[in-house]
Design a protein around this motif. Structure first.
Motif, short mmCIF file in Angstrom:
data_model
loop_
_atom_site.label_atom_id
_atom_site.label_comp_id
_atom_site.label_asym_id
_atom_site.label_seq_id
_atom_site.Cartn_x
_atom_site.Cartn_y
_atom_site.Cartn_z
N ASP A 158 0.83 -1.20 0.00
CA ASP A 158 0.00 0.00 0.00
C ASP A 158 0.87 1.26 0.00
N GLU A 211 2.05 9.09 -6.72
CA GLU A 211 2.42 10.50 -6.62
C GLU A 211 3.72 10.80 -7.38
N ASP A 244 2.34 1.61 -3.48
CA ASP A 244 1.34 2.08 -4.45
C ASP A 244 1.05 3.57 -4.27
N ARG A 245 0.95 4.03 -3.03
CA ARG A 245 0.66 5.44 -2.78
C ARG A 245 1.81 6.33 -3.24
N CYS A 246 3.04 5.91 -2.95
CA CYS A 246 4.19 6.71 -3.37
C CYS A 246 4.33 6.71 -4.89
#
Length: 265
Positions: A244, A252, A247-249
């Motif tokens: 997670d 962005e 995926d978030r990094c």
């Protein structure tokens, strides 16, 4: 009138009591056998057994001692408590460098994690362990705030000259560090031409985490950004947390263009 804490203290204050109770969980034994097991005097052994009997944790028939169901219950739960506290003590030092605001999972998921602690006598321990994973994994995903030329060289060998799939999110500082190293810059440019490599950059990376097939490696740093320890685990919940974060990094981040990886010298 005694309390539950009194009984806990009664056991906790004597390794002999804990050992005798555990011994009787395994099988009935005589007074003399129990005395030999703990290496205590006859008087001490007899006193412990009387205290057990007064709590209905054991029964005695002559010299023979046997555990009761409640005695086995207490022994099992006390052993479990000891295991949990031992796990906490093992993780206490490295976990001081894991920011609590990043924890979306129960820290007990790390109870069996491998700990690689950076010691002055072996400052390369974490690097060696990381290289082992990078050389043996079929797929590497991760976010990182630090880099070493040897990591770039290893990834270059496993991706350009191998079949490893690499998906890495790095910070601008890491990209700048690669650009200042001519060999690493050349190797990264070659890697970016491969279809099995995706490298992107973002400033918002809170911690360095690598996902190596089923394993997760977490770098722990102090307030100055110095690596102090590493954790390695295959716990599924921690792996989901790491994925997670990745995926978030990555969502962005922007892809690194090979043309911008030009050595400064």
């Amino acid at each position: 009138m005694t309390t539950a804490l009194d009984d806990i203290a009664f056991l906790a204050n004597s390794e002999n009591r804990v050992e005798l109770l555990r011994a009787l969980v395994e099988a009935p034994e005589s007074h003399d056998e129990l005395r030999d097991r703990i290496g205590a005097s006859r008087v001490t052994t007899a006193r412990i057994l009387r205290e057990f009997e007064a709590r209905d944790w054991i029964t005695r028939s002559g010299q023979e001692c046997a555990i009761t169901p409640t005695g086995e219950w207490v022994s099992d739960e006390f052993a479990r408590l000891l295991d949990e506290v031992a796990a906490e003590r093992r993780l206490r030092k490295p976990l001081q460098w894991l920011p609590s605001d990043l924890l979306s999972f129960d820290v007990r998921r790390l109870r069996d994690a491998e700990i690689v602690v950076l010691e002055e006598s072996d400052a390369t321990a974490i690097i060696r362990r990381t290289l082992e994973f990078r050389r043996s994994s079929d797929r590497i995903r991760g976010v990182t705030r630090m880099v070493a030329p040897v990591f770039i060289e290893t990834d270059w060998e496993s991706t350009v000259h191998g079949q490893t799939r690499l998906e890495q999110v790095i910070t601008p500082d890491v990209l700048d560090a690669i650009r200042t190293h001519s060999t690493a810059a050349k190797q990264l440019r070659e890697m970016l031409d491969e279809t099995n490599v995706h490298v992107s950059v973002t400033a918002d990376i809170p911690i360095s985490v690598g996902i190596y097939d089923d394993a997760v490696g977490i770098d722990l740093t102090d307030e100055d950004g110095v690596v102090k320890a590493g954790l390695v685990t295959e716990d599924e919940v921690v792996r989901e947390w790491a994925l997670d974060l990745f995926d978030r990094c990555r969502a962005e981040a922007r892809p690194v263009d090979p043309d911008e990886v030009t050595a400064d010298h």
